[in-house]
Design a protein around this motif. Structure first.
Motif, mmCIF file in Angstrom:
data_model
loop_
_atom_site.group_PDB
_atom_site.id
_atom_site.type_symbol
_atom_site.label_atom_id
_atom_site.label_comp_id
_atom_site.label_asym_id
_atom_site.label_seq_id
_atom_site.Cartn_x
_atom_site.Cartn_y
_atom_site.Cartn_z
ATOM 1 N N VAL A 47 -2.591 1.652 -4.745
ATOM 2 C CA VAL A 47 -2.020 2.892 -4.650
ATOM 3 C C VAL A 47 -3.285 4.013 -4.291
ATOM 4 C CG1 VAL A 47 -1.000 4.939 -5.947
ATOM 5 C CG2 VAL A 47 -0.640 2.628 -6.564
ATOM 6 N N ILE A 48 -2.644 4.962 -3.238
ATOM 7 C CA ILE A 48 -3.509 5.937 -2.896
ATOM 8 C C ILE A 48 -2.990 7.178 -3.263
ATOM 9 C CG2 ILE A 48 -5.010 7.239 -1.123
ATOM 10 C CD1 ILE A 48 -5.036 4.626 0.309
ATOM 11 N N ILE A 107 -7.764 -0.506 6.225
ATOM 12 C CA ILE A 107 -7.614 -1.385 7.422
ATOM 13 C C ILE A 107 -6.041 -1.564 7.441
ATOM 14 C CG2 ILE A 107 -10.031 -2.080 7.261
ATOM 15 C CD1 ILE A 107 -8.767 -4.728 6.255
ATOM 16 N N LYS A 108 -5.424 -1.156 6.774
ATOM 17 C CA LYS A 108 -3.920 -1.389 6.721
ATOM 18 C C LYS A 108 -3.070 -0.089 7.027
ATOM 19 C CE LYS A 108 -0.249 -3.559 3.876
ATOM 20 N NZ LYS A 108 0.023 -4.107 2.448
ATOM 21 N N ILE A 109 -1.804 -0.069 7.509
ATOM 22 C CA ILE A 109 -1.030 1.162 7.698
ATOM 23 C C ILE A 109 -0.539 1.080 6.386
ATOM 24 C CG2 ILE A 109 0.980 1.870 8.884
ATOM 25 C CD1 ILE A 109 -0.086 0.617 11.281
ATOM 26 N N PRO A 110 -0.098 2.171 5.710
ATOM 27 C CA PRO A 110 0.688 2.275 4.644
ATOM 28 C C PRO A 110 1.947 1.791 4.977
ATOM 29 C CG PRO A 110 -0.550 4.361 5.093
ATOM 30 C CD PRO A 110 -0.739 3.392 6.100
ATOM 31 N N LEU A 170 0.867 -1.210 -0.193
ATOM 32 C CA LEU A 170 -0.119 0.005 -0.125
ATOM 33 C C LEU A 170 0.958 1.262 -0.110
ATOM 34 C CD1 LEU A 170 -2.695 1.344 0.085
ATOM 35 C CD2 LEU A 170 -2.598 1.103 2.737
ATOM 36 N N ILE A 171 0.856 1.834 -1.241
ATOM 37 C CA ILE A 171 1.634 3.173 -1.290
ATOM 38 C C ILE A 171 0.832 4.505 -1.735
ATOM 39 C CG2 ILE A 171 3.572 4.270 -2.748
ATOM 40 C CD1 ILE A 171 4.442 1.345 -3.713
ATOM 41 N N VAL A 172 1.188 5.413 -0.524
ATOM 42 C CA VAL A 172 0.583 6.745 -0.719
ATOM 43 C C VAL A 172 1.258 7.726 -1.433
ATOM 44 C CG1 VAL A 172 -0.718 8.403 0.904
ATOM 45 C CG2 VAL A 172 -0.744 6.245 1.525
#
Length: 476
Positions: free
Chosen positions: A379-380, A396-399, A354-356
């Motif tokens: 991707v966010i 629900i997940k930390i980046p 998960l990449i912000v």
């Protein structure tokens, strides 16, 4: 003078007195004794000598007076000349002062231009590289792949030229000041390993860095720039073979040598290789666009002078070249090797990471999303820190990773945004700070915050290697 004349009169009176005495004592027969005759002879000689001495003295006095008058006239003349020269010098100093002020104003304008150019002009190049990186991950028709590869090649060449021109302008404007600190050379070598391994492999070259645990005392960013230019130059001018970076400690120095099996440099060319826009002519492939502008070694020369470190060159035509720099070893060698050992691997996957991504430029957000999704990442994207936090609150997940531009709208900056994320999730999230800012202070601030700093424009393979390295470190 009056005293001398008094002495003369006294001597004359004495002689007269002696004459009278002598006349009174002469016998009646009129004959003088031999003793008196000798006395008169001596008196006559004394008078003659006195006259001569007086004459010489008076002549000498007149000569001294004349010399004094001449000297006074010469002094007056020289004083007038000195006064005129002083006035002329003051005029010249005033003119130089005006020129200096004008140059300072121009340098200030140049500094402001560089600050704008390093950010605004890098933006489209940064987006272009991301789009091209994403495009290469699509299944393209066979006829299209050479076109895309040529586009990427041209974009890379433009990147190099643009970055070199900015670097050279900064150095000539004297706005770069070394920040000497102790650091592990492995940190720098690790970044270069990640950056250049894909480039060398893409050209069919063997690339190897022999890492070192040494601690050196220098400016890490400027040393990295020196080695980056030397390695990039080696890759550019090595058609086949290998490129090796060796480290050797001796005489309180760490020698770092970049050795290649490229086209080499003649003895004649070695005298001018560090001049601006100089390019070594290459057999059978000269004038290709990969030759660049010939600024890499000119930048290297300015940087080694700025750091006051030696650089050596050994080369023969068709037998490769070796460039070596010497860095002073730190007094203490107790720092551990924490960074810089990960190898880049284009086959590594960012699957489900998960990449912000936070950037106020929509084009860059779109390009970054397309590129990261082609690497199987989730991707966010958001244009502000608050917007990114709002979107992440639905997860629900930390980046796993943060990619943030330094300059954002509403006076936000990337360092504050990343710190807010870490405080919100109470977790030290790995993060990359992307910027076009060339300020040395920003580099120090990024290091203090534990961030990876990458300058625009960024090549897709370099970004992939850095993301993979950060994910691997986070899992350990």
């Amino acid at each position: 003078m009056s005293h001398f004349r008094t002495c003369q009169l006294t001597a004359f009176a004495m002689l007269t007195c002696h004459w009278q005495v002598a006349s009174a004592t002469v016998p009646a027969n009129g004959s003088a004794s031999p003793c008196w005759q000798s006395l008169w002879i001596w008196l006559g000689a004394a008078m003659l000598a006195l006259v001569i001495i007086t004459t010489v003295y008076l002549w000498h006095v007149r000569t001294l007076k004349k010399q004094k008058q001449d000297l006074e006239a010469e002094i007056k003349l020289r004083a007038m000349e000195v006064s005129a020269q002083k006035e002329e010098l003051e005029k010249v100093n005033l003119a130089l002062l005006k020129v200096n002020k004008r140059q300072e104003a121009q340098q200030s304008e140049l500094t402001r231009f560089l600050a704008v150019a390093s950010h605004d002009l890098r933006q489209p190049m940064h987006a272009l590289n991301l789009y091209l990186g994403a495009l290469t991950n699509f299944e393209l028709p066979a006829a299209m792949r050479p076109v895309v590869n040529n586009l990427r090649h041209c974009a890379r060449t433009m990147d190099d030229m643009f970055a070199n021109l900015l670097d050279l302008s900064r150095l000539d404007a004297q706005i770069v000041e070394p920040q000497l600190k102790e650091f592990a050379i492995a940190e720098v070598l690790g970044k270069l390993d990640v950056e250049f391994t894909p480039q060398a492999l893409a050209k069919g070259l063997q690339f190897q860095i022999h890492h070192s645990l040494a601690i050196v005392n220098s400016d890490a960013d400027l040393v990295e720039q020196i080695l980056r230019n030397l390695i990039a130059n080696a890759i550019r001018y090595t058609p086949t073979g290998h490129i090796v970076v060796n480290c050797l400690e001796f005489d309180q120095q760490l020698q770092i040598a970049v050795e290649d099996t490229g086209i080499g440099i003649s003895t004649h060319d070695q005298e001018t290789i560090f001049e601006e826009f100089f390019q070594v002519e290459r057999k059978q492939e000269s004038r290709r666009s990969t030759m660049g502008m010939g600024l890499g070694l000119a930048i290297v020369q300015r940087l080694v002078r700025l750091l006051n470190i030696p650089i050596k060159l050994q080369s023969q035509p068709d037998h490769g070249s070796t460039f070596a720099i010497g860095l002073p070893l730190a007094a203490s060698q107790e720092m551990t090797d924490k960074h810089g050992r990960s190898k880049a691997s284009n086959s590594a996957s960012l699957l489900q990471a998960l990449i912000v991504v936070i950037d106020d430029d929509e084009n860059i957000l779109m390009a970054m999303r397309g590129l990261l999704e082609r690497w199987d990442a989730r991707v966010i994207t958001a244009t502000s820190g608050a917007g990114a936090l709002a979107l992440c609150s639905e997860e629900i997940k930390i980046p796993d990773l943060l990619i943030c531009d330094y300059r954002l709208k509403l006076n936000e900056n990337g360092i504050d945004v990343i710190n807010n994320f870490r405080e919100e999730f109470n977790h030290l999230i790995s993060a990359i700070l992307i910027t076009g800012d060339i300020s040395p202070q920003l580099s120090d601030d990024a290091k203090a915050a534990g961030l990876i700093l990458m300058h625009k424009p960024i090549q897709a393979e370099n970004l992939h290697g850095t993301l993979t390295q950060l994910l691997n470190e986070a899992k350990q």
